[in-house]
Write a protein that holds these residues in place. Structure first.
Motif, mmCIF file in Angstrom:
data_model
loop_
_atom_site.group_PDB
_atom_site.id
_atom_site.type_symbol
_atom_site.label_atom_id
_atom_site.label_comp_id
_atom_site.label_asym_id
_atom_site.label_seq_id
_atom_site.Cartn_x
_atom_site.Cartn_y
_atom_site.Cartn_z
ATOM 1 N N GLY A 2 38.558 43.652 25.023
ATOM 2 C CA GLY A 2 39.368 44.479 25.898
ATOM 3 C C GLY A 2 38.600 44.972 27.108
ATOM 4 N N ALA A 21 39.932 44.358 36.974
ATOM 5 C CA ALA A 21 39.500 45.285 38.022
ATOM 6 C C ALA A 21 38.793 44.534 39.148
ATOM 7 C CB ALA A 21 38.566 46.345 37.433
ATOM 8 N N GLY A 46 39.362 44.138 30.999
ATOM 9 C CA GLY A 46 39.535 45.216 31.969
ATOM 10 C C GLY A 46 38.630 45.053 33.174
ATOM 11 N N SER A 47 37.375 44.678 32.930
ATOM 12 C CA SER A 47 36.430 44.471 34.024
ATOM 13 C C SER A 47 36.864 43.310 34.911
ATOM 14 C CB SER A 47 35.028 44.195 33.467
ATOM 15 O OG SER A 47 34.518 45.325 32.799
#
Length: 297
Positions: free
Chosen positions: A148, A156, A152-153
């Motif tokens: 996860g 982003a 997310g990284s």
């Protein structure tokens, strides 16, 4: 890998700056054209030096042990952010600049980042790839929470890159969606199929033990983007990556467009990734017989 940085950058940013990326090149071109004006090389040189300084700082962030620091769990996340950022930035600049070699340039960007950061984070740069590796079960260190955080990284990084290319083009952006003459169903099927190809190749050349290729793995993975981009670019745009899809849709939404397609594209891409993991389990079952150690990301 270093030479392919020029391929990635020249086709991507060449329409904006000419793609010098080198103090000597900037100075040489300006000197050669003194008859029609001189001076732009000063600004180019300043920004090229700034870029070099930023590269040094980024290097320290992803390799803190080289600068007397310690590697932390955040190191891999920074690596994923940086790699995905440059991948999506290259995508956007090629599209906005109407490059005639977009797929090749984007593949070159991915390949370069894989070789630069592969030993830091595994160089996924794609939530679909992260899902495929997790689903393969061959990487015990890639736990659900870490998966996860990787995703997310990556997302982003993709969104930040999209805002960057939009800024570089005066706030303009482009839409994520089917090409002219095609519908969403055709686009999603195309995305699922070629995301499968990309993820399957990642699993076979970078994760598998028997077919692992520690030298040419980056080139093989990058080539999948060239294949997919040329094969389905006119159908779906050839995203093959939820971070790319989210980035493109975010920039277009900011410019007045809609975001919904990113959800559909991401779903199709994740289906392709899951399918790749299933097929990999069948075709590379021999790995488990030879598995006497744990793979790490």
């Amino acid at each position: 890998a270093i030479g392919f940085v020029i391929v990635a950058g020249a086709y991507g940013a060449g329409a904006i700056s000419g793609g010098c990326f080198n103090l000597a090149v900037a100075l040489g071109i300006d000197l050669a054209s003194m008859g029609i004006g001189f001076g732009w090389c000063i600004a180019y040189i300043i920004f090229e030096v700034v870029g070099a300084v930023l590269a040094v700082e980024a290097f320290k962030l992803v390799r803190p042990d080289e600068a007397g620091g310690e590697v932390t769990p955040a190191t891999a996340l920074i690596s994923e952010f940086i790699g995905t950022f440059f991948l999506v930035l290259t995508v956007g600049l090629n599209v906005m600049g109407e490059s005639h070699a977009g797929a090749f340039s984007i593949a070159a960007s991915l390949m370069c980042m894989i070789y630069a950061l592969g030993d830091v984070s595994g160089a996924h740069f794609n939530p679909a790839v992260t899902l495929a590796i997790f689903a393969s079960g061959r990487c015990p260190d890639l736990t659900p929470p870490r998966m996860g955080m990787y995703m997310g990284s990556q997302i982003a990084g993709g969104i930040c890159a999209a805002m960057t290319y939009s800024f570089m083009h005066y706030g303009d952006a482009f839409e994520l969606g089917p090409g002219e003459g095609f519908d969403l169903r055709q686009a999603l099927i195309s995305e699922a199929i070629f995301t499968f190809v990309l993820c399957y190749v990642v699993l076979t050349v970078a994760v598998a033990r028997v077919t692992n290729n520690p030298v040419y793995f980056g080139l093989a993975i990058g080539a999948c983007v060239t294949v997919g981009g040329n094969a389905i670019g006119a159908i779906s745009g050839g995203s093959l990556n939820p971070a790319v899809s989210f980035g493109i849709a975010s920039a277009h939404t900011k410019a007045g467009g809609k975001f919904a397609e990113a959800i559909f594209y991401t779903a199709a891409e994740l289906v392709g990734a899951a399918g790749a993991a299933v097929v990999f389990e069948v075709t590379h079952a021999v790995d488990k017989a030879k598995d006497d150690g744990a793979l790490t990301v």
